[in-house]
Design an enzyme around this catalytic site. Structure first.
Site, PDB file in Angstrom:
ATOM      1  N   ASN A   9       0.767  -1.387   0.063  1.00 21.22           N
ATOM      2  CA  ASN A   9       0.176   0.173  -0.027  1.00 21.22           C
ATOM      3  C   ASN A   9       0.834   1.322  -0.026  1.00 21.22           C
ATOM      4  O   ASN A   9       1.559   1.446   0.999  1.00 21.22           O
ATOM      5  CB  ASN A   9      -1.002  -0.045   1.213  1.00 21.22           C
ATOM      6  CG  ASN A   9      -1.813   1.326   1.351  1.00 21.22           C
ATOM      7  OD1 ASN A   9      -1.964   1.943   0.547  1.00 21.22           O
ATOM      8  ND2 ASN A   9      -2.182   1.428   2.568  1.00 21.22           N
ATOM      9  N   LYS A  11       0.223   4.385  -0.400  1.00 21.69           N
ATOM     10  CA  LYS A  11      -0.558   5.600   0.060  1.00 21.69           C
ATOM     11  C   LYS A  11      -0.213   6.638  -0.770  1.00 21.69           C
ATOM     12  O   LYS A  11      -0.201   6.563  -2.103  1.00 21.69           O
ATOM     13  CB  LYS A  11       0.035   5.976   1.583  1.00 21.69           C
ATOM     14  CG  LYS A  11      -0.158   4.772   2.385  1.00 21.69           C
ATOM     15  CD  LYS A  11       0.090   4.809   3.764  1.00 21.69           C
ATOM     16  CE  LYS A  11      -0.193   3.250   4.831  1.00 21.69           C
ATOM     17  NZ  LYS A  11       0.023   3.699   6.199  1.00 21.69           N
ATOM     18  N   HIS A  95      -9.248   1.753   4.540  1.00 26.48           N
ATOM     19  CA  HIS A  95      -8.342   1.864   5.257  1.00 26.48           C
ATOM     20  C   HIS A  95      -8.282   2.824   6.423  1.00 26.48           C
ATOM     21  O   HIS A  95      -9.078   3.840   6.331  1.00 26.48           O
ATOM     22  CB  HIS A  95      -7.266   2.293   4.540  1.00 26.48           C
ATOM     23  CG  HIS A  95      -5.589   2.358   5.000  1.00 26.48           C
ATOM     24  ND1 HIS A  95      -5.245   3.165   5.718  1.00 26.48           N
ATOM     25  CD2 HIS A  95      -4.845   1.488   5.026  1.00 26.48           C
ATOM     26  CE1 HIS A  95      -4.258   3.135   6.155  1.00 26.48           C
ATOM     27  NE2 HIS A  95      -3.763   1.720   5.659  1.00 26.48           N
ATOM     28  N   GLU A  97      -6.710   5.262   7.421  1.00 22.02           N
ATOM     29  CA  GLU A  97      -6.611   6.922   7.136  1.00 22.02           C
ATOM     30  C   GLU A  97      -7.681   7.258   6.362  1.00 22.02           C
ATOM     31  O   GLU A  97      -8.256   8.243   6.411  1.00 22.02           O
ATOM     32  CB  GLU A  97      -5.152   6.871   6.189  1.00 22.02           C
ATOM     33  CG  GLU A  97      -4.067   6.658   7.236  1.00 22.02           C
ATOM     34  CD  GLU A  97      -2.888   5.789   6.361  1.00 22.02           C
ATOM     35  OE1 GLU A  97      -2.872   6.072   5.171  1.00 22.02           O
ATOM     36  OE2 GLU A  97      -2.161   5.652   7.104  1.00 22.02           O
ATOM     37  N   GLU A 167      -5.918  -4.326  10.574  1.00 25.83           N
ATOM     38  CA  GLU A 167      -4.782  -3.472  10.926  1.00 25.83           C
ATOM     39  C   GLU A 167      -5.081  -2.580  12.097  1.00 25.83           C
ATOM     40  O   GLU A 167      -5.979  -1.548  12.008  1.00 25.83           O
ATOM     41  CB  GLU A 167      -4.727  -2.219   9.661  1.00 25.83           C
ATOM     42  CG  GLU A 167      -4.276  -3.263   8.388  1.00 25.83           C
ATOM     43  CD  GLU A 167      -3.563  -2.310   7.262  1.00 25.83           C
ATOM     44  OE1 GLU A 167      -2.592  -2.344   6.809  1.00 25.83           O
ATOM     45  OE2 GLU A 167      -4.438  -0.990   7.142  1.00 25.83           O
ATOM     46  N   GLY A 173       2.271   2.573  10.685  1.00 25.12           N
ATOM     47  CA  GLY A 173       3.263   3.634  10.578  1.00 25.12           C
ATOM     48  C   GLY A 173       4.105   4.046  11.766  1.00 25.12           C
ATOM     49  O   GLY A 173       4.850   4.988  11.790  1.00 25.12           O
ATOM     50  N   SER A 212       3.128  -2.086  10.616  1.00 24.24           N
ATOM     51  CA  SER A 212       4.628  -2.283  10.722  1.00 24.24           C
ATOM     52  C   SER A 212       4.919  -3.271  10.179  1.00 24.24           C
ATOM     53  O   SER A 212       6.118  -3.959  11.022  1.00 24.24           O
ATOM     54  CB  SER A 212       5.015  -1.656  12.113  1.00 24.24           C
ATOM     55  OG  SER A 212       4.617  -0.437  12.058  1.00 24.24           O
TER      56      SER A 212
HETATM   57  P1  PGA Z   1       2.720   0.346   7.567  1.00 21.99           P
HETATM   58  O1  PGA Z   1       1.280   0.712   6.936  1.00 21.99           O
HETATM   59  O2  PGA Z   1       3.063  -0.704   7.234  1.00 21.99           O
HETATM   60  O3  PGA Z   1       3.654   1.632   7.302  1.00 21.99           O
HETATM   61  O4  PGA Z   1       2.476   0.477   8.960  1.00 21.99           O
HETATM   62  C1  PGA Z   1       0.360  -0.322   6.853  1.00 21.99           C
HETATM   63  C2  PGA Z   1      -1.007   0.172   6.285  1.00 21.99           C
HETATM   64  O5  PGA Z   1      -1.369   1.393   6.452  1.00 21.99           O
HETATM   65  O6  PGA Z   1      -1.713  -0.489   5.434  1.00 21.99           O
END
Ligand code: PGA
Length: 256
Positions: A9, A11, A95, A97, A167, A173, A212
């Site tokens: 992903n 983003k 997601h 976000e 998630e 992140g 992560s």
């Molecule tokens: P990340 O993001 O691996 O940077 O923690 C995962 C995601 O938001 O899908």
């Protein structure tokens, strides 16, 4: 019986040129990626070019979001019809976000998942609790209501075309990964809910972990019985790092 699915992903990262360079670098690193499914979700601006570059490779194209109508006066939105047109096999919906920054509700996520299936695009439906919710011991209640709302428009018989991504918001992140045991506990709960809704088909629905994930922890996460893949943000931006995730690198097992 469940083919592992490892998805990048990106983003809001990667120009078209960077996306194409990634595809070129990834191909020799993963070869034919036998036994796994690798997926890349670039920003919308790179979908078309990356789709062309990935044609004939084992890597599938995904969108990061979609609107639920086919067309109309929805400035700034992209429809499932348009995603099908550029060759998307998957699209991420709900997601965290999108839920937390852009106010998406379970109802919207559910409509998006249903609209994607109508165009034969497989939704990757994201769910996950915040830190406050986990600390208040509301994790299961939150996941349950997100699943119920987000899967409301999935017709019986199409359940196995859906991928769930668990998630935990506090792990995205942040460098804080849920331990494999913590993740497995929620994945088992997700599968139990899916079984209530879809019966035996639930045993064939893939549930990804996200938050992560990196080469150093993917192997032990993938070793859990109900973890069938990963949705990866930060560690998916370099082809070398993503290739090691696709191949569930064992070499850094101890450093996670
Ligand atoms: P990340 O993001 O691996 O940077 O923690 C995962 C995601 O938001 O899908």
């Amino acid at each position: 019986m469940r083919t592992p699915i490892l998805a990048a992903n990106w983003k809001m990262h990667m120009t078209v040129g960077e996306a194409l360079a990634f595809a070129e670098a990834l191909a020799p690193l993963i070869g034919d990626a036998e036994g796994v499914e690798a997926v890349v979700a670039p920003p919308a601006t790179a979908l078309h070019s990356l789709g062309e570059a990935l044609a004939g490779t084992p890597v599938k194209l995904a969108a990061q979001n979609v609107h639920f109508e086919d067309k109309g006066a929805f400035t700034g939105e992209i429809s499932p019809l348009m995603l099908a047109d550029v060759g998307c096999a998957y699209a991420i919906v709900g997601h965290s976000e999108r839920r937390h920054i852009f106010g998406e509700t379970d109802e919207m996520v559910g409509k998006k998942a249903g609209a994607l299936l109508a165009h034969d695009i497989r939704p990757i439906v994201c769910v996950g609790e915040t830190l406050d919710e986990r600390e208040a011991e509301r994790t299961f209640a939150v996941i349950e209501s997100q699943l119920d709302g987000s899967l409301a428009d999935v017709p019986a018989g199409r359940a196995t075309d859906v991928v769930i991504a668990y998630e935990p918001v506090w792990a995205i992140g942040t460098g804080k990964t849920a331990t494999p045991e913590m993740a497995q506990e929620v994945h088992a709960f997700v599968r139990e809910r899916l079984t209530k809704r879809f019966g035996d088909d639930a045993s064939r629905i893939r549930i990804q972990y996200g938050g992560s994930v990196k080469p150093g922890n993917v192997f032990e996460l993938m070793a859990q019985p109900d973890i069938d893949g990963a949705l990866v943000g930060g560690a998916s931006l370099e082809a070398e790092s993503f290739s090691r995730i696709v191949l569930f690198d064992r070499t850094e097992e101890s450093s996670s």
